[in-house]
Design a protein around this motif. Structure first.
Motif, PDB file in Angstrom:
ATOM      1  N   VAL A 149       0.832  -1.219   0.000  1.00  0.00           N
ATOM      2  CA  VAL A 149       0.000   0.000   0.000  1.00  0.00           C
ATOM      3  C   VAL A 149       0.855   1.253   0.000  1.00  0.00           C
ATOM      4  N   HIS A 150       2.199   1.089   0.058  1.00  0.00           N
ATOM      5  CA  HIS A 150       3.131   2.223   0.058  1.00  0.00           C
ATOM      6  C   HIS A 150       2.729   3.234   1.130  1.00  0.00           C
ATOM      7  N   LEU A 151       2.751   2.741   2.360  1.00  0.00           N
ATOM      8  CA  LEU A 151       2.214   3.465   3.504  1.00  0.00           C
ATOM      9  C   LEU A 151       3.007   4.732   3.807  1.00  0.00           C
ATOM     10  N   LEU A 152       2.281   5.794   4.129  1.00  0.00           N
ATOM     11  CA  LEU A 152       2.869   7.056   4.552  1.00  0.00           C
ATOM     12  C   LEU A 152       2.492   7.333   6.003  1.00  0.00           C
ATOM     13  N   PRO A 153       3.338   8.054   6.752  1.00  0.00           N
ATOM     14  CA  PRO A 153       2.995   8.393   8.145  1.00  0.00           C
ATOM     15  C   PRO A 153       1.639   9.089   8.234  1.00  0.00           C
ATOM     16  N   GLY A 154       0.880   8.716   9.262  1.00  0.00           N
ATOM     17  CA  GLY A 154      -0.417   9.343   9.484  1.00  0.00           C
ATOM     18  C   GLY A 154      -1.584   8.613   8.861  1.00  0.00           C
ATOM     19  N   GLN A 155      -1.345   7.738   7.888  1.00  0.00           N
ATOM     20  CA  GLN A 155      -2.449   6.992   7.295  1.00  0.00           C
ATOM     21  C   GLN A 155      -2.973   5.957   8.292  1.00  0.00           C
ATOM     22  N   ASP A 183       0.021  15.158   3.375  1.00  0.00           N
ATOM     23  CA  ASP A 183       1.089  16.085   3.008  1.00  0.00           C
ATOM     24  C   ASP A 183       2.199  15.975   4.042  1.00  0.00           C
ATOM     25  N   VAL A 184       3.133  15.059   3.814  1.00  0.00           N
ATOM     26  CA  VAL A 184       4.203  14.800   4.784  1.00  0.00           C
ATOM     27  C   VAL A 184       5.560  14.854   4.093  1.00  0.00           C
ATOM     28  N   SER A 185       6.579  15.123   4.896  1.00  0.00           N
ATOM     29  CA  SER A 185       7.960  15.031   4.428  1.00  0.00           C
ATOM     30  C   SER A 185       8.627  13.860   5.131  1.00  0.00           C
ATOM     31  N   LEU A 186       9.410  13.091   4.386  1.00  0.00           N
ATOM     32  CA  LEU A 186      10.136  11.960   4.957  1.00  0.00           C
ATOM     33  C   LEU A 186      11.612  12.285   5.127  1.00  0.00           C
ATOM     34  N   SER A 187      11.964  13.567   5.062  1.00  0.00           N
ATOM     35  CA  SER A 187      13.365  13.999   5.200  1.00  0.00           C
ATOM     36  C   SER A 187      13.688  14.199   6.680  1.00  0.00           C
ATOM     37  N   SER A 188      14.225  13.173   7.307  1.00  0.00           N
ATOM     38  CA  SER A 188      14.459  13.214   8.757  1.00  0.00           C
ATOM     39  C   SER A 188      15.932  13.288   9.147  1.00  0.00           C
ATOM     40  N   HIS A 189      16.851  13.152   8.182  1.00  0.00           N
ATOM     41  CA  HIS A 189      18.284  13.141   8.504  1.00  0.00           C
ATOM     42  C   HIS A 189      18.911  14.486   8.127  1.00  0.00           C
ATOM     43  N   HIS A 190      19.368  15.206   9.134  1.00  0.00           N
ATOM     44  CA  HIS A 190      19.959  16.521   8.876  1.00  0.00           C
ATOM     45  C   HIS A 190      21.224  16.398   8.025  1.00  0.00           C
ATOM     46  N   SER A 191      21.957  15.294   8.180  1.00  0.00           N
ATOM     47  CA  SER A 191      23.222  15.129   7.439  1.00  0.00           C
ATOM     48  C   SER A 191      22.997  14.984   5.934  1.00  0.00           C
ATOM     49  N   LEU A 192      21.773  14.680   5.507  1.00  0.00           N
ATOM     50  CA  LEU A 192      21.479  14.526   4.084  1.00  0.00           C
ATOM     51  C   LEU A 192      20.878  15.792   3.466  1.00  0.00           C
ATOM     52  N   ARG A 193      20.733  16.821   4.258  1.00  0.00           N
ATOM     53  CA  ARG A 193      20.092  18.042   3.769  1.00  0.00           C
ATOM     54  C   ARG A 193      20.889  18.640   2.607  1.00  0.00           C
ATOM     55  N   LYS A 194      20.226  18.833   1.464  1.00  0.00           N
ATOM     56  CA  LYS A 194      20.819  19.370   0.245  1.00  0.00           C
ATOM     57  C   LYS A 194      22.106  18.642  -0.148  1.00  0.00           C
ATOM     58  N   ALA A 195      22.074  17.314  -0.011  1.00  0.00           N
ATOM     59  CA  ALA A 195      23.284  16.522  -0.246  1.00  0.00           C
ATOM     60  C   ALA A 195      23.128  15.467  -1.324  1.00  0.00           C
TER      61      ALA A 195
END
Length: 515
Positions: free
Chosen positions: A46-52, A246-258
């Protein structure tokens, strides 16, 4: 006043739930592993997203509930329902437990994004059950059921011997065509019922190991697959397009703009816009650039990717000139990528995007290369061409023998690599076999590689057709394997110049991890 039909339906569901739980206790020594496997299948399907929201029907004592909590990271509200007298033993703020005496009972008027159940569909009560479930789904909501396969030969033998001793199996099981027909008649769309799971009783430890490794092959083998232990049923309530959180899965600060995302495109006008839009929505904080390579497309791909580049400066377009081929395209894209991490993928991976967070988790967890594996024990592989499975398994079996490592799916074009790994690759293949080069060369160079389970479902008609041809491309894969083995064993052959740069050789040795 409670409807008598709802009470009878609940009694029928309770009987099926008790029968299933009794079988689990008496005959399933790997129940915890099996339910974790199925919970992962649900999440991937079902390609689950947070909050569903999730509705689990027939939860018993909460064995599957615990597995769902684990694979969803506690990010999804779970409503667990039992139709018998026992109590759910799962204590979590995200789990709501119900014991029902009628169905839908106290759930009436509520709506859920996803519903999961196991061994509850019975021919005698199926129509009423599916009708109630349909009303409990949001528009576009999905169901996933595991049902016992009446064609399974072990089950047929068991029923025969039960009759000999004067006992009978009271379940009225439904076969695969019947399940598809009933779901379609209940107004569900995108109905898909596939044979699943060859790890069934009687089980010994060696049999469990063998069957778990062979299960994906057997599940897709013509005729043989009809003997599977279960039928996996997946369907959707209309409409086909559903509202996603409407969620973001970007949780790792070290990957920001990387992260540089590299996507080869050949006649992908139907797929490229949805893919890019969802990458930016779910992982926009990670994206440094998205490099789209138009590899001689004859449809509107060129126009579409130019429009995407005009809409977002992070989207960069390369219109390649002949010679064409995915190998040439990937080599050009990797050469242009400038992010600290490089992520390669195909254009038809839009539906897999929620699972990519597992790859990002692994790359920040001290790995140099992370591969999305279609052939892990917790992967979901549906409608995969059988001959391609045989060829893939043969390739990886021989690779494991030649290189002395367990390699499950390094040829998949779903990889995230550290920048220095990309700089050391020596890519020679013009076609799809470049994926074997990209997958095997980091291993030979001593990098730390991890394979993470992902799902794979064959392209639907609205996604277009794949340009991969096994007969045309197969020989190139074997040439890559032979050439890299010569490099690995004797430091000769077409890849003899493959080596790590001096500034990169002080890193720790390879650690291979497969889930």
């Amino acid at each position: 006043m409670v409807d008598a039909g709802e009470i009878r339906l609940c009694d029928s569901l309770g009987a099926r739930e008790r029968c299933r739980d009794s079988y689990w206790r008496m005959h399933d020594p790997i129940l915890s592993d099996r339910l974790l496997w199925r919970a992962n299948t649900f999440r991937h399907s079902v390609h689950l997203l947070p909050g569903q929201s999730i509705l689990e029907l027939g939860c018993g004592e909460g064995e599957l509930t615990r597995a769902l909590l684990h694979v969803t990271r506690g990010e999804n509200p779970i409503t667990s329902v039992t139709f018998q007298g026992q109590s759910c033993t799962v204590a979590s703020p995200t789990v709501e437990w119900h014991k029902l005496g009628s169905f839908p009972g106290s759930l009436a008027g509520r709506a859920f994004d996803c519903i999961i159940a196991m061994d509850l569909l019975d021919r005698d009560s199926c129509a009423a059950f599916l009708s109630a479930i349909y009303e409990l789904l949001v528009p576009g909501g999905e169901i996933l059921f595991y049902e016992s396969n009446p064609w399974n030969p072990v089950r047929k033998l068991r029923r025969f011997f039960l009759r000999l001793v004067g006992t009978c199996d009271s379940r009225n099981l439904i076969d695969r065509p019947g399940l598809c027909e009933l779901l379609s008649a209940s107004s569900f769309i995108r109905v898909n019922a596939v044979f699943n799971d060859f790890v069934f009783a009687p089980l010994t430890r060696p049999a469990v190991w063998l069957l778990r490794n062979l299960s994906i092959l057997l599940e897709n083998a013509p005729m043989v697959r009809a003997m599977a232990g279960s039928i996996l049923v997946h369907a959707q309530k209309p409409p086909r397009t559903k509202l996603l959180p409407d969620v973001s899965l970007s949780s790792h600060h070290s990957l920001r703009k990387a992260v540089s995302v590299v996507v080869p495109c050949y006649n992908e006008e139907m797929n490229v816009r949805p893919l890019v839009s969802r990458i930016l929505k779910l992982y926009g904080d990670y994206v440094y650039e998205i490099i789209l390579l138009n590899d001689g497309s004859t449809d509107r791909t060129a126009k579409t990717i130019d429009e995407l580049a005009a809409e977002d400066e992070r989207v960069r377009v390369i219109h390649r000139q002949p010679p064409n081929g995915v190998g040439h395209a990937l080599r050009d894209g990797l050469g242009r990528a400038t992010g600290r991490y490089v992520f390669t993928m195909d254009c038809d991976f839009e539906h897999l995007l929620p699972e990519f967070r597992d790859l990002f988790d692994a790359i920040v967890d001290d790995s140099d290369v992370v591969v999305g594996s279609r052939f892990s024990r917790h992967s979901v592989l549906l409608n995969y061409p059988f001959l391609k499975i045989v060829a893939n398994r043969a390739f990886h079996t021989l690779a494991a023998i030649l290189f002395g490592r367990c390699l499950r799916d390094v040829t998949n074009n779903l990889k995230i690599m550290r920048r220095e790994v990309v700089e050391n690759l020596l890519l020679r293949q013009p076609g799809f076999a470049v994926n074997a080069e990209i997958g095997l060369q980091p291993f030979i160079l001593g990098y730390r590689i991890k394979e993470v389970p992902i799902s794979w479902v064959d392209r639907t008609t609205e996604m277009g057709s794949s340009s991969f041809n096994l007969l045309e491309e197969g020989g190139s894969y074997w040439r890559v394997l032979a050439g890299l083995w010569l490099k690995f064993a004797f430091n000769v052959g077409p890849y003899r110049d493959l080596h790590r740069k001096a500034s990169d050789v002080d890193k720790p040795a390879l650690v291979t991890a497969v889930r």
